[in-house]
Design an enzyme around this catalytic site. Structure first.
Site, PDB file in Angstrom:
ATOM      1  N   ASP A  42      -2.780  -4.824   0.557  1.00  0.00           N
ATOM      2  CA  ASP A  42      -2.309  -6.127   1.040  1.00  0.00           C
ATOM      3  C   ASP A  42      -3.030  -6.594   2.301  1.00  0.00           C
ATOM      4  O   ASP A  42      -3.386  -7.770   2.417  1.00  0.00           O
ATOM      5  CB  ASP A  42      -0.786  -6.141   1.236  1.00  0.00           C
ATOM      6  CG  ASP A  42      -0.255  -4.980   2.058  1.00  0.00           C
ATOM      7  OD1 ASP A  42      -1.069  -4.223   2.642  1.00  0.00           O
ATOM      8  OD2 ASP A  42       0.972  -4.818   2.118  1.00  0.00           O
ATOM      9  N   MET A  85       0.815  -1.213   0.000  1.00  0.00           N
ATOM     10  CA  MET A  85       0.000   0.000   0.000  1.00  0.00           C
ATOM     11  C   MET A  85       0.853   1.271   0.000  1.00  0.00           C
ATOM     12  O   MET A  85       2.069   1.222   0.206  1.00  0.00           O
ATOM     13  CB  MET A  85      -0.930  -0.004   1.216  1.00  0.00           C
ATOM     14  CG  MET A  85      -1.938  -1.141   1.223  1.00  0.00           C
ATOM     15  SD  MET A  85      -3.018  -1.130   2.677  1.00  0.00           S
ATOM     16  CE  MET A  85      -4.015   0.344   2.349  1.00  0.00           C
ATOM     17  N   HIS A  86       0.190   2.379  -0.265  1.00  0.00           N
ATOM     18  CA  HIS A  86       0.695   3.745  -0.050  1.00  0.00           C
ATOM     19  C   HIS A  86       1.744   4.211  -1.067  1.00  0.00           C
ATOM     20  O   HIS A  86       2.040   5.403  -1.112  1.00  0.00           O
ATOM     21  CB  HIS A  86       1.303   3.910   1.351  1.00  0.00           C
ATOM     22  CG  HIS A  86       0.497   3.331   2.459  1.00  0.00           C
ATOM     23  ND1 HIS A  86      -0.822   3.674   2.694  1.00  0.00           N
ATOM     24  CD2 HIS A  86       0.814   2.414   3.414  1.00  0.00           C
ATOM     25  CE1 HIS A  86      -1.267   3.012   3.742  1.00  0.00           C
ATOM     26  NE2 HIS A  86      -0.311   2.235   4.196  1.00  0.00           N
TER      27      HIS A  86
END
Length: 488
Positions: free
Chosen positions: A237, A78-79
């Site tokens: 995830d 992520m991110h």
């Protein structure tokens, strides 16, 4: 027919292929490099993700007729910030979730824009790993690159774009960008204004299980696939891993005792903790979830065993522990500071309560209990929002310890279920592909059909009561020590 889940991790991509009944046919892993150009920086070349994923897809299907593949979906780190120009070329290496260059931008968001405003706009506050601070960093430090941005996406969405040509993301992953109005499942106009971007630069939002397109003909031909392989949006995830453990629907919980620790709680209703101790995100099942992340979990036990007492015999050390709920030693599990529920990077680990009769087993027990108490703090936040939780799944390296599972069950006072299969985001991704292909009507149906439990730890009422008393003592320690942690 077969369904593929692609887990785009930080160091490798893991591809899993299963049939509609959940039988895993094959798993393939392909590694790629990480760049660390400056201390605290972490970035990758998105082309490596695509190339290794295609290699993995070819290897995954060597033992079957590739035309039996019906669907593909993702779970992804992520991110991360991926930016493309007007010719769909990657402008700069992707800035990853564990990159620490955005301290200045994170402080600006939290203290100038203000945590209250951020929580109002997005249901969350800023962390250095989130995507919005990364955009502000590029704007301030690489203005020529910022000016070229036509598309902003997350890591797994780059794979979806290359495979299908659809500029898309899913709501669970988008929740971690600090650009999404989580409650209303739409982009937050205030955050776009703060970051100096437009909605046209952001992908279309989908639910995780929705089909975003089919694999491009030239790629399908290269892989030997049929002409109508569906691609679902996928999930971040943690949300994808939750699907893989059946943590979907109202009041379901999953605890992961990995290097870090997470408690993931699914809910039909939107909820946000007033203190932002837990992340409030959209879930891959079409609803919402709360997530707490402890920066050190199983790594606490590894540190204690490997570095302090110098042994690899983890099970042998735990055999010496006999009296649960009676330990007079406490351990604060903040070896790397703490995120949930403290949001305190300066917090530190500590033992407290030792006496002349304290034993090595007492110290080991305190480490296991300290992590469980930290999970209990996160759990209590969710309960305070009205979420009813009577049991949890448990996964991760630490979950292999029967003793640790027993401690968690009694500290939280709920049943702890051990799933038969623990394959993380790749399994959840394959299940999302099945829903997109119509094998199951929704994510909950897929989980009910595929996820099995092989063991359940029942809490003991007497032990629950003893741990309740110990927990009340534990939660008084950090506030008392916080001034010491912050004095320098």
């Amino acid at each position: 027919m077969y369904y593929i889940g692609i887990d785009l991790g930080t160091s490798a991509v893991k591809l899993l292929m299963m049939d509609e009944k959940g039988h895993i046919a094959k798993i393939v892993n392909k590694e790629y490099p990480i760049e660390f150009p400056h201390p605290g920086w972490s970035q990758q070349n998105p082309e490596d993700w695509y190339e290794k994923s295609v290699e993995g897809l070819k290897e995954l299907t060597t033992d079957i007729d590739p035309k039996q593949v019906a669907g593909i979906s993702f779970g992804g780190q992520m991110h991360g910030l991926v930016i493309l120009d007007g010719k769909d070329q990657v402008i700069r290496p992707a800035i990853l979730w564990n990159d620490g260059r955005t301290v200045k931008e994170t402080d600006y968001l939290n203290h100038v824009i203000g945590k209250d405003k951020l929580s109002e706009y997005t249901a969350n506050i800023a962390f250095a790993g989130f995507t919005a601070p990364k955009l502000l960093w590029v704007k301030a430090n690489e203005p020529e690159n910022f000016a070229r941005i036509k598309k902003i996406m997350l890591p797994k969405d780059y794979l979806a774009y290359r495979l299908t040509g659809t500029f898309c993301t899913d709501l669970s992953d988008a929740s971690g960008m600090l650009l999404l109005d989580v409650k209303n499942r739409r982009w937050a106009p205030e955050m776009l204004r703060i970051c100096g971007i437009t909605e046209e630069q952001l992908p279309r939002l989908y639910e995780s299980y929705e089909c975003v397109g089919t694999v491009k003909k030239e790629i399908a031909d290269e892989l030997g696939f049929g002409s109508s392989v569906k691609v679902a949006a996928g999930a971040g995830d943690n949300a994808a891993a939750a699907v893989g453990t059946g943590t979907v629907g109202d009041g379901r919980c999953n605890i992961s005792l990995g290097t870090s620790g997470t408690i993931f709680i699914s809910s039909d209703k939107f909820g946000v903790d007033p203190n932002n101790a837990l992340h409030s995100f959209c879930h891959a099942d079409g609803h919402y979830h709360l997530m707490g992340c402890m920066l050190s979990a199983a790594s606490c036990n590894k540190w204690w065993m490997d570095e302090i007492i110098g042994t690899k015999d983890y099970a042998g050390e735990q055999k010496q522990i006999e009296k649960l709920g009676e330990n007079h030693v406490f351990f604060l599990p903040y070896l790397m500071g703490e995120r949930s529920p403290l949001n305190d990077a300066l917090a530190r680990a500590a033992f407290i309560g030792m006496t002349m009769d304290t034993t090595r087993a007492d110290m080991t027990q305190a480490v296991l209990e300290g992590v469980a108490f930290g999970m209990r703090q996160c759990y209590d936040v969710a309960v305070s929002l009205g979420i009813q939780i009577d049991r949890t799944k448990i996964v991760g390296g630490g979950a292999k310890s029967p003793l640790w599972r027993k401690i968690v069950a009694n500290v939280l006072g709920i049943k702890v279920d051990v799933p038969a299969c623990e394959e993380g985001p790749s399994m959840g991704g394959a299940m999302l592909a099945m829903v997109a292909c119509g094998v199951y009507k929704d994510v909950e149906s897929a989980a009910a059909a595929i996820v099995r439990v092989v063991d359940t730890v029942e809490p003991d009422p007497e032990l629950v009561a003893r741990y309740r008393d110990r927990y009340r003592e534990f939660i008084r320690i950090y506030p008392a020590m916080k001034p010491l942690f912050h004095q320098n």
